[in-house]
Design an enzyme around this catalytic site. Sequence first.
Site, PDB file in Angstrom:
ATOM      1  N   GLY A  54       0.823  -1.209   0.000  1.00  0.00           N
ATOM      2  CA  GLY A  54       0.000   0.000   0.000  1.00  0.00           C
ATOM      3  C   GLY A  54       0.847   1.245   0.000  1.00  0.00           C
ATOM      4  N   CYS A  81       5.196  -6.386   1.397  1.00  0.00           N
ATOM      5  CA  CYS A  81       5.615  -4.990   1.270  1.00  0.00           C
ATOM      6  C   CYS A  81       5.100  -4.155   2.446  1.00  0.00           C
ATOM      7  CB  CYS A  81       5.177  -4.445  -0.087  1.00  0.00           C
ATOM      8  SG  CYS A  81       6.123  -2.999  -0.551  1.00  0.00           S
ATOM      9  N   TYR A  82       4.091  -3.308   2.216  1.00  0.00           N
ATOM     10  CA  TYR A  82       3.560  -2.552   3.355  1.00  0.00           C
ATOM     11  C   TYR A  82       3.126  -3.506   4.465  1.00  0.00           C
ATOM     12  CZ  TYR A  82       0.732   0.626   6.157  1.00  0.00           C
ATOM     13  OH  TYR A  82       0.224   1.360   7.193  1.00  0.00           O
ATOM     14  N   HIS A 166       7.146  -8.223  -4.119  1.00  0.00           N
ATOM     15  CA  HIS A 166       5.773  -8.602  -4.488  1.00  0.00           C
ATOM     16  C   HIS A 166       5.747  -9.984  -5.152  1.00  0.00           C
ATOM     17  CE1 HIS A 166       3.718  -4.819  -3.577  1.00  0.00           C
ATOM     18  NE2 HIS A 166       4.900  -4.274  -3.815  1.00  0.00           N
ATOM     19  N   GLU A 168       3.247 -11.610  -6.007  1.00  0.00           N
ATOM     20  CA  GLU A 168       2.065 -11.766  -6.869  1.00  0.00           C
ATOM     21  C   GLU A 168       2.300 -11.323  -8.304  1.00  0.00           C
ATOM     22  OE1 GLU A 168       2.587  -9.617  -4.484  1.00  0.00           O
ATOM     23  OE2 GLU A 168       1.543  -7.709  -4.755  1.00  0.00           O
ATOM     24  N   ASP A 224     -17.705  -7.344 -21.260  1.00  0.00           N
ATOM     25  CA  ASP A 224     -18.012  -7.274 -19.833  1.00  0.00           C
ATOM     26  C   ASP A 224     -19.503  -7.082 -19.577  1.00  0.00           C
ATOM     27  OD1 ASP A 224     -15.274  -7.268 -19.825  1.00  0.00           O
ATOM     28  OD2 ASP A 224     -15.110  -5.119 -19.447  1.00  0.00           O
ATOM     29  N   LYS A 365     -10.084  -9.363 -17.063  1.00  0.00           N
ATOM     30  CA  LYS A 365     -10.689  -9.624 -18.359  1.00  0.00           C
ATOM     31  C   LYS A 365     -10.678 -11.102 -18.750  1.00  0.00           C
ATOM     32  CE  LYS A 365     -12.386  -7.450 -21.811  1.00  0.00           C
ATOM     33  NZ  LYS A 365     -13.165  -6.223 -21.565  1.00  0.00           N
TER      34      LYS A 365
HETATM   35  N1  LIG Z   1     -22.634   2.552 -25.138  1.00  0.00           N
HETATM   36  C1  LIG Z   1     -22.950   2.095 -23.925  1.00  0.00           C
HETATM   37  N2  LIG Z   1     -24.238   1.947 -23.567  1.00  0.00           N
HETATM   38  C2  LIG Z   1     -24.561   1.495 -22.345  1.00  0.00           C
HETATM   39  N3  LIG Z   1     -23.670   1.185 -21.398  1.00  0.00           N
HETATM   40  C3  LIG Z   1     -22.379   1.315 -21.687  1.00  0.00           C
HETATM   41  C4  LIG Z   1     -21.942   1.767 -22.967  1.00  0.00           C
HETATM   42  N4  LIG Z   1     -20.601   1.784 -22.972  1.00  0.00           N
HETATM   43  C5  LIG Z   1     -20.200   1.364 -21.758  1.00  0.00           C
HETATM   44  N5  LIG Z   1     -21.260   1.075 -20.975  1.00  0.00           N
HETATM   45  C6  LIG Z   1     -21.210   0.593 -19.584  1.00  0.00           C
HETATM   46  O1  LIG Z   1     -19.927   0.817 -19.009  1.00  0.00           O
HETATM   47  C7  LIG Z   1     -19.328  -0.411 -18.611  1.00  0.00           C
HETATM   48  C8  LIG Z   1     -17.834  -0.402 -18.803  1.00  0.00           C
HETATM   49  O2  LIG Z   1     -17.493  -0.366 -20.171  1.00  0.00           O
HETATM   50  P1  LIG Z   1     -16.357  -1.301 -20.718  1.00  0.00           P
HETATM   51  O3  LIG Z   1     -16.050  -0.893 -22.105  1.00  0.00           O
HETATM   52  O4  LIG Z   1     -15.279  -1.395 -19.708  1.00  0.00           O
HETATM   53  O5  LIG Z   1     -17.005  -2.736 -20.699  1.00  0.00           O
HETATM   54  P2  LIG Z   1     -17.754  -3.477 -21.846  1.00  0.00           P
HETATM   55  O6  LIG Z   1     -18.069  -2.528 -22.918  1.00  0.00           O
HETATM   56  O7  LIG Z   1     -18.889  -4.194 -21.259  1.00  0.00           O
HETATM   57  O8  LIG Z   1     -16.715  -4.536 -22.306  1.00  0.00           O
HETATM   58  P3  LIG Z   1     -15.431  -4.294 -23.195  1.00  0.00           P
HETATM   59  O9  LIG Z   1     -14.350  -3.962 -22.216  1.00  0.00           O
HETATM   60  O10 LIG Z   1     -15.237  -5.587 -23.837  1.00  0.00           O
HETATM   61  O11 LIG Z   1     -15.693  -3.191 -24.129  1.00  0.00           O
HETATM   62  C9  LIG Z   1     -20.012  -1.434 -19.481  1.00  0.00           C
HETATM   63  O12 LIG Z   1     -19.918  -2.701 -18.911  1.00  0.00           O
HETATM   64  C10 LIG Z   1     -21.415  -0.902 -19.542  1.00  0.00           C
HETATM   65  O13 LIG Z   1     -22.127  -1.232 -18.376  1.00  0.00           O
HETATM   66  N1  LIG Z   2       4.429  -1.191  -2.284  1.00  0.00           N
HETATM   67  C1  LIG Z   2       4.320  -0.992  -0.965  1.00  0.00           C
HETATM   68  O1  LIG Z   2       3.596  -1.666  -0.256  1.00  0.00           O
HETATM   69  C2  LIG Z   2       5.050   0.207  -0.441  1.00  0.00           C
HETATM   70  C3  LIG Z   2       4.989   0.310   1.044  1.00  0.00           C
HETATM   71  C4  LIG Z   2       5.424   1.674   1.560  1.00  0.00           C
HETATM   72  N2  LIG Z   2       4.509   2.662   1.118  1.00  0.00           N
HETATM   73  C5  LIG Z   2       6.837   1.977   1.036  1.00  0.00           C
HETATM   74  O2  LIG Z   2       6.999   2.815   0.204  1.00  0.00           O
HETATM   75  O3  LIG Z   2       7.797   1.376   1.491  1.00  0.00           O
END
Ligand SMILES: Nc1ncnc2c1ncn2[C@@H]1O[C@H](COP(=O)(O)OP(=O)(O)OP(=O)(O)O)[C@@H](O)[C@H]1O
Ligand SMILES: NC(=O)CC[C@H](N)C(=O)O
Length: 509
Positions: A54, A81-82, A166, A168, A224, A365
Amino acid sequence: MQNGIIILDFGSQYNQLIGRRIREMEVYSEIVPFNTPLSEILEKKPKGIILSGGPSSVNAENAHLVEKELYEQGIPVLGICYGMQLTAHLLGGKVAKGEKGEYGKAHLEIVKENELLKGVYQNSIVWMSHFDEVAELPEGFELNAKSGVIASISNPDKKIYCVQFHPEVSHTEEGGKMLENFVFGICKADKNWKLTNYIEKTVAEIKEKVGTQKVILGLSGGVDSSVAAVLIHKAIGDQLNCIFVDTGLLRKDEGKKVMENYGKHFDMNIKMVDASERFLSKLAGIGDPEEKRKIIGNEFVYVFDEESKQIEGAKFLAQGTIYPDVIESQSVKGPSAVIKSHHNVGGLPEEMEFELLEPLRELFKDEVRKVGEELGIPHELVYRHPFPGPGLGIRVLGEVDAEKVRILQEADDIFIEELYKNDLYEKVSQAFVVLLPVKSVGVMGDERTYEYTAVVRSANTIDFMTATWSRLPYEFLDTVSSRIINEVRGINRVAYDISSKPPATIEWE
Ligand SMILES: Nc1ncnc2c1ncn2[C@@H]1O[C@H](COP(=O)(O)OP(=O)(O)OP(=O)(O)O)[C@@H](O)[C@H]1O
Ligand SMILES: NC(=O)CC[C@H](N)C(=O)O
Ligand SMILES: O=c1[nH]c(=O)c2[nH+]cn([C@@H]3O[C@H](COP(=O)(O)O)[C@@H](O)[C@H]3O)c2[nH]1
Ligand SMILES: [Mg+2]
């Protein structure tokens, strides 16, 4: 769901990566805010607790802390880390400001192997990102590894393990092994988590939360929101009303194509609203990217708000928000730093009449795609490149108007068409064209031209958190460039973006 690993969120940008690594091991994990009361954490009967990284410093006045009794429950703890600094600080060690911090690559010298570092080879690469460092170990702790600094300590009797790096992130070579050692070797967690569990669990949660109320969902034609729609539809059927907004910032003929496609594959309530004039007029004269994003985010909600008035009992606004949208926009559940406001998160107005329903908020994703396939959504839709809600509004850099949008639509359409034609579309993760507000001089048919510059962007990535530029063949780029310049009036120069993320981002604004 109990008996998993609880991650306490101190605001690291990598937090969800920890969650996902554990899900990949088929173990349940849940991220909760760092200040969740210990009693609540214990109710979940965790097999282990991870304290995330963090941005805060343990020596700061309002440092983010946990109840010290957390370490006395006999539940294994991994501080990252933190989380390591916090553990040292709370248990009587010392944390000091380092001389210059460490960012990026370091080598891990193991001085005393333990359960966490079991089987990890010497001098493996680990990824660091910190200013502060542990200067004195708390009583009962031993030093296990060094890099430039104290890199890993533990108190095996109390099952407390800490790392400064990290584990992860994929750049930490032996990170996966260490997390497995923690989850299985130390916590003895069970493998009982699968995507089908996720679907069942989420469908049940949606049913419970929504009851007999109605839900409005912003459906974009993207992966999404389509996956979110099918999940929610599975839970509440016709209580779901989908709204597809034509923002005037969509790609060429997209509105028409999306509606046709949904008509063919989905048996749900879907309405298209043409709001293009509203979006374009609100954006007129605005050049600042964050301001544009906020305007677009607000406008979306106004449209949903108006539509909801026609649907009695609509209480929830559902979105296909996924994890990377959230982490870069604001703190999820904890205190992380803002990179850019994704329209569906940071762009939401403060006073909103809806309650949000975002069932994919914790997934990446590729995980969303797996859920989509599991739900039987057609392949083309599941593997469509993401398209941001603000659309061409953030790909026409600076001030947006209808003419620039038209120019960009034409150029983008050529690029995407060529990708499909050359069987490259599914080999790259996201591809599009950006229109710069920069004009340059060219020559066409012996005449001087003075027109805009287009940038072709194509990125390869797994989770959209980090990305590299696609190594597209020169011949292919040549075709795209000459087609754009020859066929699109208004563009006389094409450049190819060769920036990775970080330090750049995938979109330009
Ligand atoms: N043209 C739109 N009409 C209605 N809702 C939208 C529109 N564009 C985006 N959104 C809303 O915003 C959200 C985030 O958009 P985002 O583009 O991240 O996701 P996505 O369009 O569902 O998927 P992708 O990332 O594949 O484009 C969508 O899931 C949807 O709920
Ligand atoms: N990535 C971290 O968790 C950083 C921890 C703390 N903020 C530092 O700078 O040392
Ligand atoms: O729905 C969205 N609303 C937004 O405001 C938004 N901004 C970026 N993106 C998409 O997120 C991914 C990462 O983008 P960046 O590297 O540009 O941050 C890429 O896939 C981007 O297209 C958005 N999606
Ligand atoms: Mg989209």
